[in-house]
Write an enzyme that holds these catalytic residues in place. Structure first.
Site, PDB file in Angstrom:
ATOM      1  N   GLU A  98       0.841  -1.208   0.000  1.00 53.47           N
ATOM      2  CA  GLU A  98       0.000   0.000   0.000  1.00 53.47           C
ATOM      3  C   GLU A  98       0.874   1.255   0.000  1.00 53.47           C
ATOM      4  OE1 GLU A  98      -2.489   1.559  -0.752  1.00 53.47           O
ATOM      5  OE2 GLU A  98      -4.077   1.368   0.734  1.00 53.47           O
ATOM      6  N   ASP A  99       0.326   2.344  -0.511  1.00 57.22           N
ATOM      7  CA  ASP A  99       1.085   3.597  -0.531  1.00 57.22           C
ATOM      8  C   ASP A  99       1.088   4.284   0.833  1.00 57.22           C
ATOM      9  OD1 ASP A  99      -1.623   4.185  -0.641  1.00 57.22           O
ATOM     10  OD2 ASP A  99      -1.513   5.496  -2.387  1.00 57.22           O
ATOM     11  N   ASP A 102      -3.813   5.841   6.452  1.00 54.92           N
ATOM     12  CA  ASP A 102      -4.309   7.094   6.996  1.00 54.92           C
ATOM     13  C   ASP A 102      -5.258   6.769   8.157  1.00 54.92           C
ATOM     14  OD1 ASP A 102      -4.862   9.804   7.139  1.00 54.92           O
ATOM     15  OD2 ASP A 102      -6.286   9.792   5.491  1.00 54.92           O
ATOM     16  N   PHE A 151      -1.182  16.354   3.799  1.00 50.61           N
ATOM     17  CA  PHE A 151      -1.572  15.708   2.543  1.00 50.61           C
ATOM     18  C   PHE A 151      -0.377  15.693   1.605  1.00 50.61           C
ATOM     19  CE2 PHE A 151      -3.458  15.090  -1.594  1.00 50.61           C
ATOM     20  CZ  PHE A 151      -4.352  14.073  -1.316  1.00 50.61           C
ATOM     21  N   ARG A 164       1.265  12.164  -9.643  1.00 50.90           N
ATOM     22  CA  ARG A 164       1.751  10.806  -9.354  1.00 50.90           C
ATOM     23  C   ARG A 164       3.196  10.603  -9.800  1.00 50.90           C
ATOM     24  NH1 ARG A 164      -2.586   7.563  -7.814  1.00 50.90           N
ATOM     25  NH2 ARG A 164      -4.556   7.968  -8.850  1.00 50.90           N
TER      26      ARG A 164
HETATM   27  P1  5GP Z   1      -7.357   5.105   4.821  1.00 48.32           P
HETATM   28  O1  5GP Z   1      -8.429   4.109   4.520  1.00 48.32           O
HETATM   29  O2  5GP Z   1      -6.204   4.542   5.596  1.00 48.32           O
HETATM   30  O3  5GP Z   1      -7.912   6.343   5.452  1.00 48.32           O
HETATM   31  O4  5GP Z   1      -6.889   5.662   3.438  1.00 48.32           O
HETATM   32  C1  5GP Z   1      -5.898   5.162   2.668  1.00 48.32           C
HETATM   33  C2  5GP Z   1      -5.979   5.841   1.309  1.00 48.32           C
HETATM   34  O5  5GP Z   1      -6.290   7.242   1.413  1.00 48.32           O
HETATM   35  C3  5GP Z   1      -4.658   5.772   0.623  1.00 48.32           C
HETATM   36  O6  5GP Z   1      -4.506   4.574  -0.098  1.00 48.32           O
HETATM   37  C4  5GP Z   1      -4.699   6.989  -0.261  1.00 48.32           C
HETATM   38  O7  5GP Z   1      -5.365   6.678  -1.462  1.00 48.32           O
HETATM   39  C5  5GP Z   1      -5.540   7.993   0.493  1.00 48.32           C
HETATM   40  N1  5GP Z   1      -4.706   8.957   1.221  1.00 48.32           N
HETATM   41  C6  5GP Z   1      -4.601   9.098   2.548  1.00 48.32           C
HETATM   42  N2  5GP Z   1      -3.747  10.075   2.881  1.00 48.32           N
HETATM   43  C7  5GP Z   1      -3.276  10.570   1.709  1.00 48.32           C
HETATM   44  C8  5GP Z   1      -2.330  11.610   1.374  1.00 48.32           C
HETATM   45  O8  5GP Z   1      -1.715  12.291   2.207  1.00 48.32           O
HETATM   46  N3  5GP Z   1      -2.124  11.812   0.038  1.00 48.32           N
HETATM   47  C9  5GP Z   1      -2.757  11.103  -0.928  1.00 48.32           C
HETATM   48  N4  5GP Z   1      -2.452  11.397  -2.189  1.00 48.32           N
HETATM   49  N5  5GP Z   1      -3.630  10.118  -0.648  1.00 48.32           N
HETATM   50  C10 5GP Z   1      -3.889   9.857   0.656  1.00 48.32           C
END
Ligand code: 5GP
Length: 174
Positions: A98-99, A102, A151, A164
């Site tokens: 995963e990237d 959050d 962010f 990206r």
């Molecule tokens: P979670 O379900 O953990 O809240 O969200 C994960 C997803 O939210 C990540 O895979 C990504 O797509 C998006 N996301 C969360 N924080 C960021 C951020 O700082 N930048 C970007 N570009 N995407 C984020």
């Protein structure tokens, strides 16, 4: 692209070094196995492609695409699978790539979904982690960098599909 709105948080050199370390750790931990890497589209694509080129064990790759939906997409906790795996993960050693973590809702859901298919093991590697934003308890097994509640874009991460392709991970000031 307006470079003025971007500030480098993690440089390409720092990313390269850390991805190599993660690849070494993972290769060591999965020695003699053939892990099944599940890349989460689209943000993890660049991370995954750099990670696997630094791994020196046999492995397989597949992809999933997910999206959060509901009135408030970031907190609904409802995740929809847009693209599922092409192969079965039953009995496999699955590593989700995963990237960023959050709130933790996406990975929480993905882990439940994959665990229900009876893999032999399931772990998660994430390049970035924003622990301050967690809504559900979630800890990745491997993490590149813990970052503050900002962010970020670049190295696969987007804002409305832009940025990206940046080599650095940058803070986007809107
Ligand atoms: P979670 O379900 O953990 O809240 O969200 C994960 C997803 O939210 C990540 O895979 C990504 O797509 C998006 N996301 C969360 N924080 C960021 C951020 O700082 N930048 C970007 N570009 N995407 C984020």
């Amino acid at each position: 692209m307006d470079r003025d709105t971007l500030k480098v948080l993690i440089s390409a050199e720092q990313i390269e070094e850390r991805v190599k370390e993660l690849a070494e750790d993972i290769s060591r931990d999965y020695k003699g196995k053939k892990p099944f890497l599940v890349g989460v589209l689209k943000g993890a694509v660049i991370f995954l492609s750099d990670l696997i080129r630094n791994m020196d064990i046999q492995l397989e790759v597949d992809f999933m695409a997910v999206s959060s939906y509901g009135a408030d997409t970031t907190s609904s906790g409802i995740v929809r699978i847009q693209k599922d795996l092409e192969q079965s993960v039953k009995g496999r050693d699955v590593l989700i790539v995963e990237d960023i973590v959050d709130t933790g809702l996406t990975l929480n859901y993905l882990c439940e979904n994959i665990n229900s298919q009876r893999p032999n093991s399931l772990r998660v590697v994430t390049l970035l982690d924003k622990p301050d934003r967690r809504k559900v308890k979630f800890e990745a097994d491997y993490c590149g960098f813990k970052i503050p509640d900002l962010f970020v874009v670049g190295y696969g991460l987007d804002f409305n599909e832009d940025y990206r392709q940046l080599n650095d991970i940058c803070i986007l000031n809107l």
